[in-house]
Design an enzyme around this catalytic site. Structure first.
Site, PDB file in Angstrom:
ATOM      1  N   CYS A  37      51.091  46.464  33.977  1.00  0.00           N
ATOM      2  CA  CYS A  37      49.688  46.067  34.148  1.00  0.00           C
ATOM      3  C   CYS A  37      48.921  46.948  35.123  1.00  0.00           C
ATOM      4  CB  CYS A  37      49.615  44.614  34.621  1.00  0.00           C
ATOM      5  SG  CYS A  37      50.705  43.511  33.709  1.00  0.00           S
TER       6      CYS A  37
ATOM      7  N   HIS B 203      43.222  41.334  40.839  1.00  0.00           N
ATOM      8  CA  HIS B 203      44.109  41.425  39.677  1.00  0.00           C
ATOM      9  C   HIS B 203      43.957  40.156  38.850  1.00  0.00           C
ATOM     10  CE1 HIS B 203      47.478  42.537  37.225  1.00  0.00           C
ATOM     11  NE2 HIS B 203      48.164  41.455  37.577  1.00  0.00           N
TER      12      HIS B 203
ATOM     13  N   HIS C 126      43.315  39.861  29.741  1.00  0.00           N
ATOM     14  CA  HIS C 126      44.156  40.798  30.487  1.00  0.00           C
ATOM     15  C   HIS C 126      44.507  41.970  29.583  1.00  0.00           C
ATOM     16  CE1 HIS C 126      46.967  42.611  33.029  1.00  0.00           C
ATOM     17  NE2 HIS C 126      47.893  41.658  33.158  1.00  0.00           N
TER      18      HIS C 126
END
Length: 926
Positions: free
Chosen positions: A204, A339, A379
């Site tokens: 990520c 995040h 995401h």
């Protein structure tokens, strides 16, 4: 020290040591400045969920708080078949939503030089990266071809291989279509970039790590420009099912970051790319700076509660390291793009780390603001970091923080009332003054690699004031790889001019000309204002070609061979080029230089003849004494103007007097020598008695010559300008007699506006003196092909050195017909006249077969100077002649926001039967 400039040999040992220390300290200071220099974000390209296919579209959706999540498209997988509300059911997924792109199967292979088959075998992630990289460069106003061969770096975050899985896991046509390394390498290959090129997979945090690596390279000086970004595409349902089974995904398909009901994230796809330069380089290049990266850091969780478990200590450490790299105190950070995956475990850990690292010294009335783009887009995994970075850069640029979505009740596991933090759930004006805004972007990989970037808004230093735009017209260009793309681009530009804020006309044209690639299908139009620009673009989009708009397709590999042609006497007039003299610096400097050289030889001033003051003396410009130097000056100034724009001739040709300016352009002599020759030529011809006459006849040279037998020593052929266009010259009475005989045969004749009989026997008395006067002048060899209209051949070594050549050139006939045909026979197909009117154009066209050769003018007394000049510039450009567009535009303008290239996409996908046909077998791979 006062004597540091002395040589080492003259200094004492102590002083030499002090000099060495000072030198070393200066070098260390330079290294430190480079190591801490801000990195400018000068361009952005993105393809994000919900139709956010450009920075402007993305910003609008962020600003308006738009949720970009939708149900799984039918062309991905059957959402009903895979859906099961129970997260642990093998092979199913609890969510039926995601952040999806439209038409991920479509691509424009021809634009990037790919075949349809090769494009279909490529991972769509590679195709997305090609498009957003091109768009980022266009957004930056950077012509990709100018980066070819440079040490430009490419860093790409990528971590999924769904297309390979969709194809059954076997390579298709080799590994280049699906290998991670090729995702970055293909960009370097297509754009011919020679810097570092690598794919980054830290899950990520991949794309933010890519940005960090780019910043390090730029600060180290190993690259001047870098592309950094990431990509993620969701094609293989089992990947989403796997995430669902371990409880990562939100069953209701929304990322509820920081909310009490947070229950996981929703997956998203897309691509983002930024163009980065050192701030000093961006300023030097005249770039628009959206935001700057002040510092960055990357670290790892190490041994923690679990390989995929977040580590608060490591997160706090990476924040502190990035702030230290940026030289920013924690309390100066206004906003952090978290995040923020929206999990019950991850959110509290991240918030506590932020509070610990950024809370100290913070004014309670100015809490740290938080938000997460995942609440809009989902995401994006390997592209998550670049998406957050783009959001913050745009926010800094616009001075706003977009709203954070889906927050109803703050997560109770965070002691919000004791922490100096606040989540921005509404559209918020940036709280700090411009030039001092600071933000952070976090991205944490589920394997433990953490990244944080510290950004600031663009410096508020005033940009250098561009000189006032004095051109009454600008040239607007549009192009595409196909006719459809050309029209589509014109439509996009027209729509942009209908929206606010509108650019300046100069900024618009500077961007289309100097900061965009010029493709084969071209259109160009001189315009006076944005209204005219939009009207022309609208017509072009509809397939029309209104008056004043030039359009053509330049065949691949075309190399036009351009000749500058310089006319003789006859086109001169008062105020020729006056508008250019007032508004075009190169033209004015050339005229002024020639005037300075000329005026020392005469009691009158050259500029007074050309541009008399209102109410002042008006000189008889048609007389040879005045006509010749003014024409020479105009011709040289026009040639120098075109050459300053990058339009350089492959050959030159002059007609009579015009051969002097042609010789100067060819490098045969200096401007000083050229002025001396013209002074002598004009002075001596002015001494001839006014008994001469010249006239044009619509007859062949052979027919005219047959009538001159009885006029030897009185009349001669002065010029052969076409198959049926001959000029005679000589004693006035004899010339009139010849004209009467021609008119009896119904031949059209026309006396010329000259005061002496050039190229005739009447010049014999001055030839010896002229040759003597120019003997000893400095001559050189032609640096480019120089077609002589006296000899009707290219002048070779030594010819131009001989004063006898210039003597005979004045006396013998001008063989323009033969010279023009000789140029055409050698492949010259474009002719640009350097004179105050189109004296040679119609003659030149008659010399060649119909439809061959393209003839353009520089000035026309019936039309404004800039109108004529830009009409010809448009004709040259659409005909395939190259320009130096930076020089053409003059004063630099930052790029204005214009739509990027309209890719003409088509389906590029391997269907099941194609997969079976193309999949490599084990034997094939051997």
């Amino acid at each position: 020290m006062s004597d540091t400039g002395a040589t080492a040999a003259t200094l004492s040992p102590l002083k030499r040591a002090l000099v060495a220390i000072e030198t070393l300290q200066a070098r260390l200071d330079e290294i430190e400045r480079a190591r801490t220099e801000p990195i400018a974000i000068v361009g952005v390209g993105c393809r994000l969920p919900g139709g956010a296919n450009s920075p402007d579209e993305f910003w609008t959706r962020l600003r308006d708080g738009v949720d970009l999540i939708s149900e799984v498209p039918a062309d991905r997988w059957d959402a009903d078949a895979y859906h099961d509300p129970e997260q642990a059911t093998p092979g199913t997924m609890s969510s039926r939503d995601g952040g999806f792109l439209d038409q991920v199967d479509r691509f424009d292979p021809g634009f990037f030089g790919l075949s349809l088959g090769e494009a279909a075998s490529m991972d769509p992630q590679q195709r997305l990266l090609l498009e957003v990289a091109w768009e980022a460069l266009e957004h930056a106003g950077q012509v990709p071809a100018k980066l070819a061969g440079t040490h430009t770096d490419v860093y790409v975050g990528i971590s999924t291989w769904d297309y390979s899985l969709l194809l059954g896991g076997a390579p298709i046509r080799g590994l280049s279509g699906t290998a991670f390394s090729i995702a970055a390498n293909r960009l370097s290959y297509v754009f011919d970039l020679h810097g570092a090129s690598l794919a980054v997979d830290t899950a990520c945090s991949s794309s933010l790590v890519a940005v960090h690596l780019a910043c390090q390279s730029l600060r180290a000086g190993t690259a001047r420009t870098a592309l950094a970004g990431g990509v993620n595409v969701m094609l293989w349902p089992e990947t989403t099912a796997a995430f669902s089974q371990v409880g990562m995904l939100s069953p209701d398909g929304r990322s509820r970051t920081f909310d009490a009901s947070a229950n996981g994230y929703v997956r998203g796809e897309g691509a983002g790319m930024v163009v980065l330069k050192r701030l000093s380089d961006a300023r030097a290049d005249g770039d628009r700076v959206l935001a700057v990266i002040r510092g960055s850091a990357v670290n790892q969780d190490g041994h923690s509660n679990g390989l995929t478990a977040p580590n608060s200590v490591a997160q706090e450490a990476v924040l502190r390291a990035a702030l230290a790299d940026a030289r920013i105190a924690p309390h100066r950070v206004d906003y952090v793009e978290a995040h923020g995956t929206g999990t019950t475990l991850g959110d509290p850990i991240e918030v506590r780390a932020l509070a610990a690292a950024l809370g100290p010294g913070r004014d309670p009335d100015h809490p740290l603001l938080l938000g997460s783009v995942k609440t809009n887009t989902g995401h994006l995994e390997a592209a998550a970091g670049i998406t957050g970075l783009i959001k913050v850069a745009l926010g800094l640029h616009h001075g706003e923080i977009p709203p954070h979505l889906h927050l109803r009740e703050l997560n109770p596991h965070v002691e919000w009332d004791k922490l100096p933090l606040r989540v921005t759930t509404t559209r918020t004006a940036w709280p700090s003054p411009a030039g001092k805004r600071v933000a952070g972007v976090s991205s944490f990989g589920f394997g433990g690699t953490n990244a944080h970037i510290v950004l600031g808004d663009a410096p508020t230093d005033p940009a250098p004031t561009a000189p006032a735009d004095q051109r009454p017209l600008r040239l607007l260009t549009v192009s595409g790889r196909s006719e459809e793309a050309l029209r589509d681009q014109a439509r996009r530009y027209a729509d942009r001019l209908a929206a606010s804020p509108t650019p300046t006309l100069a900024g618009l044209c500077h961007t289309t000309n100097a900061r965009r690639t010029h493709f084969a299908h071209r259109a160009a139009v001189p315009v006076a204002d944005l209204t005219a620009a939009r009207a022309a673009l609208t017509a072009l989009a509809a397939g029309d070609t209104p008056d004043g708009l030039y359009r053509a397709a330049v065949p691949t590999g075309t190399r036009r061979r351009l000749a500058f042609v310089f006319p003789g006497q006859g086109g001169q007039h008062i105020d020729m080029g006056r508008e250019l003299y007032r508004t075009e610096p190169v033209f004015r400097r050339t005229i002024d230089r020639i005037a300075e050289l000329f005026d020392v030889h005469h009691p009158w001033r050259l500029r007074d003849v050309m541009y008399p003051a209102e109410g002042g003396v008006r000189y008889p410009i048609d007389e040879t004494e005045y006509a010749q130097p003014t024409l020479f000056a105009i011709q040289c100034a026009l040639a120098e103007t075109w050459r300053s724009w990058g339009v350089r001739p492959d050959a030159v040709m002059g007609h009579s007097l015009g051969e002097y300016a042609a010789a100067w352009v060819a490098g045969v002599f200096s401007l000083e020598t050229g002025v001396r020759l013209i002074v002598e030529r004009g002075r001596l011809t002015q001494t001839l008695p006014p008994t001469g006459m010249m006239a044009a006849c619509s007859a062949s040279a052979e027919d005219v010559a047959a009538l001159l037998d009885g006029y030897a020593g009185q009349v001669a052929i002065a010029a052969i300008n076409g198959p049926e266009h001959t000029v005679i010259s000589g004693e006035k009475t004899a010339v009139q007699a010849v004209l009467e005989r021609l008119e009896e045969d119904f031949v059209l004749t026309r006396p010329l506006r000259v005061s002496y009989a050039s190229h005739s026997p009447l010049l014999e008395p001055i030839l010896d003196e002229f040759e003597k006067a120019i003997t000893g002048q400095d001559f050189g060899e032609p640096q480019i092909p120089f077609m002589s209209t006296y000899r009707a051949t290219m002048l070779r070594s030594g010819v131009c050195h001989d004063p006898a050549y210039w003597r005979q050139q004045l006396r013998e006939p001008v063989r323009f017909l033969e010279a023009t045909r000789a140029l055409a026979a050698e492949g010259y197909d474009t002719f640009l006249e350097m004179g105050p009117k189109d004296t040679l154009i119609e003659m030149g066209k008659r010399c060649l077969p119909r439809g061959t050769g393209r003839w353009l003018r520089s000035l026309d007394p019936e039309t404004g100077n800039w109108q004529t000049l830009l009409d010809s510039a448009a004709g040259l450009h659409t005909h395939g002649v190259d320009f130096d567009w930076d020089a053409f535009e003059g004063a630099a303008h930052p790029p204005v926001d214009l739509p990027t290239y309209p890719f003409q996409r088509r389906r590029c996908w391997l269907d099941p039967e194609q997969i079976r046909a193309h999949r490599l077998t084990t034997e094939d791979q051997r």
